[in-house]
Design a protein around this motif. Structure first.
Motif, PDB file in Angstrom:
ATOM      1  N   THR A 126       1.033  -1.201  -0.143  1.00  0.00           N
ATOM      2  CA  THR A 126      -0.073  -0.124  -0.015  1.00  0.00           C
ATOM      3  C   THR A 126       0.862   1.270   0.092  1.00  0.00           C
ATOM      4  N   ILE A 127       1.973   1.042  -0.714  1.00  0.00           N
ATOM      5  CA  ILE A 127       2.817   2.392  -0.696  1.00  0.00           C
ATOM      6  C   ILE A 127       3.139   2.615  -2.040  1.00  0.00           C
ATOM      7  N   SER A 128       3.660   3.892  -2.371  1.00  0.00           N
ATOM      8  CA  SER A 128       3.805   4.279  -3.714  1.00  0.00           C
ATOM      9  C   SER A 128       5.201   3.528  -4.345  1.00  0.00           C
ATOM     10  N   LEU A 129       5.335   3.832  -5.469  1.00  0.00           N
ATOM     11  CA  LEU A 129       6.733   3.792  -6.141  1.00  0.00           C
ATOM     12  C   LEU A 129       7.947   4.165  -5.267  1.00  0.00           C
ATOM     13  N   THR A 130       7.814   5.717  -5.337  1.00  0.00           N
ATOM     14  CA  THR A 130       8.590   6.403  -4.542  1.00  0.00           C
ATOM     15  C   THR A 130       9.023   5.944  -3.274  1.00  0.00           C
ATOM     16  N   GLN A 131       8.001   5.756  -2.489  1.00  0.00           N
ATOM     17  CA  GLN A 131       8.249   5.272  -0.947  1.00  0.00           C
ATOM     18  C   GLN A 131       8.758   3.916  -0.966  1.00  0.00           C
ATOM     19  N   CYS A 132       8.639   3.058  -1.967  1.00  0.00           N
ATOM     20  CA  CYS A 132       9.242   1.666  -1.892  1.00  0.00           C
ATOM     21  C   CYS A 132      10.877   1.879  -2.151  1.00  0.00           C
ATOM     22  N   SER A 133      11.067   2.731  -3.245  1.00  0.00           N
ATOM     23  CA  SER A 133      12.449   3.114  -3.571  1.00  0.00           C
ATOM     24  C   SER A 133      13.206   3.574  -2.337  1.00  0.00           C
ATOM     25  N   ASP A 134      12.639   4.814  -1.659  1.00  0.00           N
ATOM     26  CA  ASP A 134      13.097   5.240  -0.510  1.00  0.00           C
ATOM     27  C   ASP A 134      13.510   4.334   0.464  1.00  0.00           C
ATOM     28  N   MET A 135      12.227   3.245   0.708  1.00  0.00           N
ATOM     29  CA  MET A 135      12.518   2.314   1.647  1.00  0.00           C
ATOM     30  C   MET A 135      13.606   1.256   1.492  1.00  0.00           C
ATOM     31  N   LEU A 136      13.898   0.931   0.255  1.00  0.00           N
ATOM     32  CA  LEU A 136      14.886  -0.044  -0.069  1.00  0.00           C
ATOM     33  C   LEU A 136      16.108   0.620   0.138  1.00  0.00           C
ATOM     34  N   ARG A 137      16.295   1.989  -0.138  1.00  0.00           N
ATOM     35  CA  ARG A 137      17.485   2.423   0.150  1.00  0.00           C
ATOM     36  C   ARG A 137      17.856   2.680   1.528  1.00  0.00           C
ATOM     37  N   ARG A 138      16.856   2.868   2.255  1.00  0.00           N
ATOM     38  CA  ARG A 138      16.965   2.728   3.795  1.00  0.00           C
ATOM     39  C   ARG A 138      17.557   1.526   4.309  1.00  0.00           C
ATOM     40  N   LEU A 139      16.929   0.628   3.694  1.00  0.00           N
ATOM     41  CA  LEU A 139      17.251  -0.482   4.506  1.00  0.00           C
ATOM     42  C   LEU A 139      18.802  -0.900   4.078  1.00  0.00           C
ATOM     43  N   VAL A 140      19.073  -0.729   2.712  1.00  0.00           N
ATOM     44  CA  VAL A 140      20.491  -0.990   2.504  1.00  0.00           C
ATOM     45  C   VAL A 140      21.366   0.032   3.360  1.00  0.00           C
ATOM     46  N   GLN A 141      21.138   1.140   3.778  1.00  0.00           N
ATOM     47  CA  GLN A 141      21.837   2.133   4.581  1.00  0.00           C
ATOM     48  C   GLN A 141      21.857   1.557   5.994  1.00  0.00           C
ATOM     49  N   LYS A 142      20.774   0.963   6.445  1.00  0.00           N
ATOM     50  CA  LYS A 142      20.891   0.430   7.534  1.00  0.00           C
ATOM     51  C   LYS A 142      21.662  -1.137   7.821  1.00  0.00           C
ATOM     52  N   GLY A 143      21.980  -1.485   6.628  1.00  0.00           N
ATOM     53  CA  GLY A 143      22.873  -2.773   6.620  1.00  0.00           C
ATOM     54  C   GLY A 143      21.936  -3.886   6.808  1.00  0.00           C
ATOM     55  N   LEU A 144      20.603  -3.901   6.376  1.00  0.00           N
ATOM     56  CA  LEU A 144      19.747  -4.904   6.582  1.00  0.00           C
ATOM     57  C   LEU A 144      19.747  -5.786   5.223  1.00  0.00           C
ATOM     58  N   ILE A 145      19.957  -5.173   4.156  1.00  0.00           N
ATOM     59  CA  ILE A 145      20.138  -5.934   3.054  1.00  0.00           C
ATOM     60  C   ILE A 145      21.359  -5.278   2.126  1.00  0.00           C
ATOM     61  N   GLU A 146      21.795  -6.211   1.014  1.00  0.00           N
ATOM     62  CA  GLU A 146      22.904  -5.786   0.382  1.00  0.00           C
ATOM     63  C   GLU A 146      22.266  -5.866  -1.046  1.00  0.00           C
ATOM     64  N   ILE A 147      23.133  -5.238  -2.100  1.00  0.00           N
ATOM     65  CA  ILE A 147      22.827  -5.416  -3.464  1.00  0.00           C
ATOM     66  C   ILE A 147      24.143  -6.091  -4.040  1.00  0.00           C
ATOM     67  N   GLN A 148      23.980  -7.345  -4.536  1.00  0.00           N
ATOM     68  CA  GLN A 148      25.403  -8.089  -4.749  1.00  0.00           C
ATOM     69  C   GLN A 148      25.515  -8.192  -6.406  1.00  0.00           C
ATOM     70  N   ASP A 149      26.598  -8.557  -6.989  1.00  0.00           N
ATOM     71  CA  ASP A 149      26.970  -8.767  -8.228  1.00  0.00           C
ATOM     72  C   ASP A 149      26.542 -10.193  -8.381  1.00  0.00           C
ATOM     73  N   GLY A 150      25.986 -10.786  -9.405  1.00  0.00           N
ATOM     74  CA  GLY A 150      25.843 -12.287  -9.811  1.00  0.00           C
ATOM     75  C   GLY A 150      26.139 -12.418 -11.266  1.00  0.00           C
ATOM     76  N   HIS A 151      26.355 -13.659 -11.595  1.00  0.00           N
ATOM     77  CA  HIS A 151      26.686 -14.001 -12.874  1.00  0.00           C
ATOM     78  C   HIS A 151      25.519 -15.163 -13.046  1.00  0.00           C
ATOM     79  N   SER A 152      25.254 -15.380 -14.492  1.00  0.00           N
ATOM     80  CA  SER A 152      24.201 -16.454 -14.773  1.00  0.00           C
ATOM     81  C   SER A 152      25.265 -17.399 -15.577  1.00  0.00           C
TER      82      SER A 152
END
Length: 233
Positions: free
Chosen positions: A61-87
């Motif tokens: 029930t959140i907007s696209l902008t709110q979702c993007s901000d929340m993902l960024r905040r979770l990365v800053q909190k060190g709760l999730i990471e964005i990693q590189d992968g290979h297929s």
């Protein structure tokens, strides 16, 4: 109807640690962030390791902008990471890793367990002082309080064992700290660490004590409870 049920079953289920529901507040996660993390986890379970903010927000029930901000905040909190992968064909891609979340959850769980243990120990120590004062019928002196602290901190006697030694002293009619200290010393020397071991040891000691042989037939005798004089050892 049957096809709908089959489709519903095919959606599958997700399984995540219930501890996350218990400790998310202590980990600095609010309800919206928790649901977002669960959606990321759900996407990954179905093979989508890098769901877009648009895909995630469409389920919330959140907007696209709110979702993007929340993902960024979770990365800053060190709760999730964005990693590189290979297929398999060598194509590089990005993916979310929830490993930091699980590591922090484990840390929170262990810290909570440790705090509970400390609280339990503190309560047992408080009860121990109260138990001694009740048996002695008076407040303990500074020296006696120091002796109690030394038994726990220096000699590493469990409060439960100290209570057992106090009980032994009461039964023996030798209610003083020197006698209790001797009991604890003997128990430690014999590797006694539990109440059951202490009871069994006391039982064996009493069984080897000489019984009174002289009986007076004229005067009714009251049965005495035998005790072990620890100070004479």
């Amino acid at each position: 109807m049957k096809e709908n049920l089959i489709q519903w079953f095919n959606e599958g289920n997700i399984t995540f640690p219930s501890a996350l529901l218990t400790f998310y507040k202590q980990m600095g996660i609010n309800e919206e962030e928790l649901v977002l993390l669960l959606h990321v986890f759900s996407f990954q379970e179905k093979g989508n390791e890098f769901p877009t903010p648009s895909e995630i927000s469409s389920r919330m029930t959140i907007s696209l902008t709110q979702c993007s901000d929340m993902l960024r905040r979770l990365v800053q909190k060190g709760l999730i990471e964005i990693q590189d992968g290979h297929s398999y064909d060598g194509i590089r891609f990005e993916k979310y890793s929830l490993q930091p979340l699980w590591e922090k959850l484990i840390e929170q769980f262990l810290m909570n367990t440790k705090n509970k243990y400390i609280e339990k120990q503190q309560q047992e120590e408080t009860d121990l002082y109260t138990c001694f004062e009740q048996e002695f019928g008076r407040p303990l002196s500074p020296f006696e309080c120091e002796s109690l602290a030394m038994w726990m901190d220096d000699d590493r006697h469990d409060p439960i064992i100290i209570k057992s030694a106090l009980r032994e002293a009461v039964i023996s009619g030798k209610l003083n700290f020197r006698y209790i200290d001797r009991i604890l010393f003997e128990w430690k020397r014999n590797g006694i660490k539990t109440i059951e071991q202490a009871k069994n040891h006391g039982r064996k000691i009493r069984q080897h004590q000489p019984q009174q042989r002289e009986k007076k037939e004229e005067v009714p005798q009251t049965k005495n409870v035998p005790f072990y004089n620890w100070l004479e050892q």
